[in-house]
Design an enzyme around this catalytic site. Structure first.
Site, PDB file in Angstrom:
ATOM      1  N   GLU A  52      83.151  -4.370 -98.876  1.00  0.00           N
ATOM      2  CA  GLU A  52      83.751  -4.127-100.187  1.00  0.00           C
ATOM      3  C   GLU A  52      84.973  -3.219-100.045  1.00  0.00           C
ATOM      4  O   GLU A  52      85.220  -2.641 -98.988  1.00  0.00           O
ATOM      5  CB  GLU A  52      82.731  -3.484-101.125  1.00  0.00           C
ATOM      6  CG  GLU A  52      82.295  -2.098-100.687  1.00  0.00           C
ATOM      7  CD  GLU A  52      81.540  -1.350-101.771  1.00  0.00           C
ATOM      8  OE1 GLU A  52      82.209  -0.878-102.694  1.00  0.00           O
ATOM      9  OE2 GLU A  52      80.307  -1.234-101.666  1.00  0.00           O
TER      10      GLU A  52
ATOM     11  N   LYS B  87      88.601  -1.562-110.761  1.00  0.00           N
ATOM     12  CA  LYS B  87      87.307  -1.667-110.107  1.00  0.00           C
ATOM     13  C   LYS B  87      86.666  -2.958-110.601  1.00  0.00           C
ATOM     14  O   LYS B  87      86.254  -3.058-111.759  1.00  0.00           O
ATOM     15  CB  LYS B  87      86.444  -0.443-110.460  1.00  0.00           C
ATOM     16  CG  LYS B  87      85.143  -0.333-109.693  1.00  0.00           C
ATOM     17  CD  LYS B  87      84.439   0.961-110.073  1.00  0.00           C
ATOM     18  CE  LYS B  87      83.132   1.128-109.319  1.00  0.00           C
ATOM     19  NZ  LYS B  87      82.424   2.369-109.729  1.00  0.00           N
TER      20      LYS B  87
ATOM     21  N   VAL C  25      80.087  -4.297-105.296  1.00  0.00           N
ATOM     22  CA  VAL C  25      79.097  -5.133-104.626  1.00  0.00           C
ATOM     23  C   VAL C  25      79.073  -6.535-105.229  1.00  0.00           C
ATOM     24  O   VAL C  25      79.121  -7.543-104.515  1.00  0.00           O
ATOM     25  CB  VAL C  25      77.703  -4.474-104.694  1.00  0.00           C
ATOM     26  CG1 VAL C  25      76.615  -5.456-104.265  1.00  0.00           C
ATOM     27  CG2 VAL C  25      77.660  -3.222-103.818  1.00  0.00           C
TER      28      VAL C  25
ATOM     29  N   ASP D 255      72.619   1.018-119.434  1.00  0.00           N
ATOM     30  CA  ASP D 255      73.563   1.010-118.320  1.00  0.00           C
ATOM     31  C   ASP D 255      72.857   0.496-117.063  1.00  0.00           C
ATOM     32  O   ASP D 255      72.138   1.230-116.380  1.00  0.00           O
ATOM     33  CB  ASP D 255      74.115   2.427-118.091  1.00  0.00           C
ATOM     34  CG  ASP D 255      75.311   2.436-117.147  1.00  0.00           C
ATOM     35  OD1 ASP D 255      75.587   1.397-116.524  1.00  0.00           O
ATOM     36  OD2 ASP D 255      75.969   3.494-117.038  1.00  0.00           O
TER      37      ASP D 255
ATOM     38  N   SER E 216      73.655  -1.954-113.602  1.00  0.00           N
ATOM     39  CA  SER E 216      74.729  -2.535-112.812  1.00  0.00           C
ATOM     40  C   SER E 216      74.633  -4.053-112.735  1.00  0.00           C
ATOM     41  O   SER E 216      73.546  -4.628-112.631  1.00  0.00           O
ATOM     42  CB  SER E 216      74.695  -1.956-111.395  1.00  0.00           C
ATOM     43  OG  SER E 216      75.608  -2.632-110.553  1.00  0.00           O
ATOM     44  N   ALA E 217      75.805  -4.691-112.740  1.00  0.00           N
ATOM     45  CA  ALA E 217      75.871  -6.136-112.543  1.00  0.00           C
ATOM     46  C   ALA E 217      75.459  -6.539-111.126  1.00  0.00           C
ATOM     47  O   ALA E 217      75.198  -7.725-110.871  1.00  0.00           O
ATOM     48  CB  ALA E 217      77.292  -6.630-112.814  1.00  0.00           C
ATOM     49  N   ASP E 218      75.368  -5.575-110.217  1.00  0.00           N
ATOM     50  CA  ASP E 218      74.942  -5.886-108.847  1.00  0.00           C
ATOM     51  C   ASP E 218      73.577  -6.570-108.820  1.00  0.00           C
ATOM     52  O   ASP E 218      73.329  -7.449-107.992  1.00  0.00           O
ATOM     53  CB  ASP E 218      74.863  -4.603-108.002  1.00  0.00           C
ATOM     54  CG  ASP E 218      76.208  -3.936-107.792  1.00  0.00           C
ATOM     55  OD1 ASP E 218      77.243  -4.518-108.169  1.00  0.00           O
ATOM     56  OD2 ASP E 218      76.214  -2.813-107.238  1.00  0.00           O
TER      57      ASP E 218
ATOM     58  N   LYS F 184      71.835   3.553-104.846  1.00  0.00           N
ATOM     59  CA  LYS F 184      72.379   4.911-104.836  1.00  0.00           C
ATOM     60  C   LYS F 184      71.355   5.876-105.449  1.00  0.00           C
ATOM     61  O   LYS F 184      70.709   5.572-106.459  1.00  0.00           O
ATOM     62  CB  LYS F 184      73.686   4.967-105.614  1.00  0.00           C
ATOM     63  CG  LYS F 184      74.821   4.178-104.964  1.00  0.00           C
ATOM     64  CD  LYS F 184      76.105   4.328-105.750  1.00  0.00           C
ATOM     65  CE  LYS F 184      77.247   3.619-105.058  1.00  0.00           C
ATOM     66  NZ  LYS F 184      77.194   2.144-105.192  1.00  0.00           N
TER      67      LYS F 184
END
Length: 304
Positions: A24, A85, A105, A137, A139-141, A158
């Site tokens: 990335e 981003k 990611v 909230d 993540s789209a990951d 993380k």
């Protein structure tokens, strides 16, 4: 693909059937300052070459999706300011408008898949943020792992995230979480967490076979490999817990939300650990890159 350009090195590897590992670019633009960001990115690429694979750092430059960066492009990206981003939602828009952006990611997985790259090394994935029951909230990951067939080598989610909820969502989405070489899920800077490994594998070849088996079964999505940070670079969970809590409180007080949360927290944790968090981050990214190269090599052998 009209928007895609391969670097000379990546093109040679692809045409000759050599294993490639995607990287990335947000770690370059949003992870650390210049020139350290370029030095680290260059070192991670060198680690992949030394382990027998070809690196392909992915980014969007002037509306072109680059699979691998030439040295001058890496320098340019490392010095650029206000770089977008990019995730699934805005990758295509950045290409269409001629923009420049660094891939998260999710966006890196999309690009890698379109480029025919099966393995991707990163630091830690995004996931369910703490307090997501109020903020939503997430993540789209996680959705990307459920639909894009790339094996992602990380040090887990993380540690600033809600790891328990992240694992629950991954299970619901049918994403295999494979912990490499131990029986508990690592927590990014820390080797240990309270959570048992959903799956354990001790051999890169086994991870490669699992990737191939998913393809043979026509299962959508990829695999998440959780690779513990090296022992000598670890910051224990006991030490990190109050630091993360303090940084979270600072973010709430400052009203930080959305995409700004993660970089804000990482910057505050860097300050509170006097730089140790960044050194651990660099060590785990390099460790993940080496493992990803081994998996990519094993995958190539399966198709020989």
């Amino acid at each position: 693909m009209i928007y895609m350009t391969f670097s000379a090195e990546a093109a040679r590897a692809k045409s000759s059937g050599q294993p490639l590992v995607a990287l990335e670019s947000t770690i370059i633009t949003h992870g650390m300052p210049y020139p350290q960001n370029v030095a680290v990115a260059t070192q991670v690429e060198a680690d992949i070459r030394a382990a027998g694979a070809t690196p392909a750092t992915i980014a969007v430059l002037d509306g072109r999706l680059h699979i691998g960066l030439e040295p001058e492009q890496l320098q340019r990206l490392g010095q650029s300011r206000n770089v977008a981003k990019l995730s699934r939602a805005d990758l295509a828009a950045c290409l269409a408008t001629g923009g420049t952006g660094a891939t998260t990611v999710a966006a890196t997985m999309i690009a890698a898949h379109h480029a025919g790259i099966h393995v991707f090394a990163t630091g830690g994935i995004g996931g369910v943020h703490r307090g997501a029951e109020q903020s939503f909230d997430i993540s789209a990951d996680l959705q990307e792992l459920a639909q894009t067939p790339v094996t992602v080598v990380s040090a887990g989610a993380k540690a600033i995230l809600d790891i328990s909820k992240t694992l629950e969502v991954l299970e619901t989405l049918g994403v295999p979480v494979i912990v490499y070489g131990q029986d508990m899920v690592p927590a990014f800077w820390s080797r240990h967490s309270p959570f048992p490994a959903p799956l354990r594998m001790d051999d890169p070849a086994a991870i490669a076979r699992a990737h191939a088996a998913r393809g043979a079964l026509e299962l959508p999505g990829g695999q998440l490999v959780a690779n513990p940070v090296p022992v000598e670079d670890e910051i224990t969970a006991e030490e990190m817990r109050p630091v993360i809590a303090f940084a979270q409180a600072e973010a709430e007080e400052a009203g930080i939300t959305g995409k700004a949360v993660t970089p804000f927290l990482l910057e505050r944790i860097y300050a509170h650990t006097r730089g140790r968090s960044l050194q651990a981050n660099i060590a785990l990214v390099r460790n993940n890159a080496r493992l990803a190269a081994q998996i990519a090599q094993a995958l190539r052998k399966l198709t020989d």
